[in-house]
Design a protein around this motif. Structure first.
Motif, PDB file in Angstrom:
ATOM      1  N   GLY A  53      98.128  74.741  -6.450  1.00  0.00           N
ATOM      2  CA  GLY A  53      96.870  74.465  -7.119  1.00  0.00           C
ATOM      3  C   GLY A  53      95.964  73.631  -6.249  1.00  0.00           C
ATOM      4  N   TYR A  54      94.735  73.461  -6.732  1.00  0.00           N
ATOM      5  CA  TYR A  54      93.767  72.633  -6.005  1.00  0.00           C
ATOM      6  C   TYR A  54      92.737  72.076  -6.975  1.00  0.00           C
ATOM      7  N   ILE A  55      92.033  71.051  -6.505  1.00  0.00           N
ATOM      8  CA  ILE A  55      90.892  70.491  -7.224  1.00  0.00           C
ATOM      9  C   ILE A  55      89.785  70.256  -6.196  1.00  0.00           C
ATOM     10  N   LEU A  56      88.574  70.631  -6.569  1.00  0.00           N
ATOM     11  CA  LEU A  56      87.410  70.496  -5.687  1.00  0.00           C
ATOM     12  C   LEU A  56      86.340  69.667  -6.372  1.00  0.00           C
ATOM     13  N   TRP A  57      85.958  68.583  -5.712  1.00  0.00           N
ATOM     14  CA  TRP A  57      84.877  67.717  -6.175  1.00  0.00           C
ATOM     15  C   TRP A  57      83.673  67.891  -5.256  1.00  0.00           C
ATOM     16  N   LEU A  58      82.484  67.816  -5.819  1.00  0.00           N
ATOM     17  CA  LEU A  58      81.242  67.824  -5.048  1.00  0.00           C
ATOM     18  C   LEU A  58      80.605  66.448  -5.168  1.00  0.00           C
ATOM     19  N   ARG A  59      80.192  65.887  -4.039  1.00  0.00           N
ATOM     20  CA  ARG A  59      79.572  64.566  -4.025  1.00  0.00           C
ATOM     21  C   ARG A  59      78.096  64.700  -4.381  1.00  0.00           C
ATOM     22  N   ARG A  60      77.666  63.895  -5.311  1.00  0.00           N
ATOM     23  CA  ARG A  60      76.260  63.767  -5.675  1.00  0.00           C
ATOM     24  C   ARG A  60      75.808  62.374  -5.250  1.00  0.00           C
ATOM     25  N   LYS A  61      74.537  62.080  -5.414  1.00  0.00           N
ATOM     26  CA  LYS A  61      74.022  60.780  -4.980  1.00  0.00           C
ATOM     27  C   LYS A  61      74.780  59.614  -5.616  1.00  0.00           C
ATOM     28  N   LEU A  69      89.016  73.532 -10.582  1.00  0.00           N
ATOM     29  CA  LEU A  69      90.405  73.098 -10.706  1.00  0.00           C
ATOM     30  C   LEU A  69      91.201  74.351 -11.044  1.00  0.00           C
ATOM     31  N   ALA A  70      92.168  74.677 -10.220  1.00  0.00           N
ATOM     32  CA  ALA A  70      92.932  75.914 -10.432  1.00  0.00           C
ATOM     33  C   ALA A  70      94.409  75.685 -10.130  1.00  0.00           C
ATOM     34  N   ILE A  71      95.241  76.241 -11.005  1.00  0.00           N
ATOM     35  CA  ILE A  71      96.699  76.190 -10.845  1.00  0.00           C
ATOM     36  C   ILE A  71      97.204  77.630 -10.904  1.00  0.00           C
ATOM     37  N   LYS A  72      98.089  77.970  -9.979  1.00  0.00           N
ATOM     38  CA  LYS A  72      98.688  79.323 -10.017  1.00  0.00           C
ATOM     39  C   LYS A  72      99.311  79.536 -11.398  1.00  0.00           C
ATOM     40  N   ALA A  81      97.950  70.024 -13.144  1.00  0.00           N
ATOM     41  CA  ALA A  81      96.516  69.770 -13.285  1.00  0.00           C
ATOM     42  C   ALA A  81      96.262  68.288 -13.569  1.00  0.00           C
ATOM     43  N   SER A  82      97.085  67.687 -14.421  1.00  0.00           N
ATOM     44  CA  SER A  82      96.957  66.250 -14.707  1.00  0.00           C
ATOM     45  C   SER A  82      97.159  65.417 -13.454  1.00  0.00           C
ATOM     46  N   GLN A  83      98.147  65.783 -12.651  1.00  0.00           N
ATOM     47  CA  GLN A  83      98.412  65.039 -11.422  1.00  0.00           C
ATOM     48  C   GLN A  83      97.263  65.187 -10.430  1.00  0.00           C
ATOM     49  N   LEU A  84      96.731  66.401 -10.302  1.00  0.00           N
ATOM     50  CA  LEU A  84      95.585  66.612  -9.412  1.00  0.00           C
ATOM     51  C   LEU A  84      94.388  65.766  -9.857  1.00  0.00           C
TER      52      LEU A  84
END
Length: 139
Positions: A53-61, A69-72, A81-84
């Motif tokens: 799985g993975y989690i992707l954050w985008l930085r804003r100001k 957020l995706a888990i196989k 998902a909770s751990q990510l």
């Protein structure tokens, strides 16, 4: 288990994306994953040497936006998902976090609420065939 991503992870991350978000217009391309690996706010979950799985954050100001957020599918229900979410929130330096989620995705909404996200707004027709919710966490 939760680790930073590298260029050599992109193929596995993209494979998860294709599995989880099949036929979704917002699905990330392989090139997008390379871009986000360089930006450094893309984290992976690894079990027994396999990226699950993975989690992707985008930085804003003044905040971060949880973009994906995706888990196989075969690894769901194992608290990944909770751990990510937990580990990535610790690594980010802002105090405000936002996300959008399908109104029908009750499991994801419950997960986000567990971490203190609050529903702030309903997003009419946000997705192709469904309303969304805009959620926010301030700490």
């Amino acid at each position: 288990m939760i680790e930073k991503t590298y260029a050599y992870d992109v193929q596995a991350l993209h494979q998860i994306e294709q599995e989880v978000f099949l036929n979704e217009p917002f699905a990330l391309s392989q090139a997008s994953f390379y871009y986000h690996v360089k930006k450094g706010m893309l984290y992976k979950a690894v079990l027994d040497g396999v990226i699950v799985g993975y989690i992707l954050w985008l930085r804003r100001k003044n905040s971060y936006r949880l973009y994906s957020l995706a888990i196989k599918p075969e690894y769901r229900g194992q608290n990944i998902a909770s751990q990510l979410l937990s580990e990535s929130l610790k690594m980010l330096d802002k105090h405000t976090f936002t996300l959008e989620v399908r109104k029908s995705n009750s499991k994801a909404i419950a997960l986000y609420e567990k971490f203190g996200f609050k529903i702030k707004k309903e997003l009419n027709s946000y997705y192709d065939n469904e309303d969304g919710l805009w959620m926010k966490l301030e700490r």
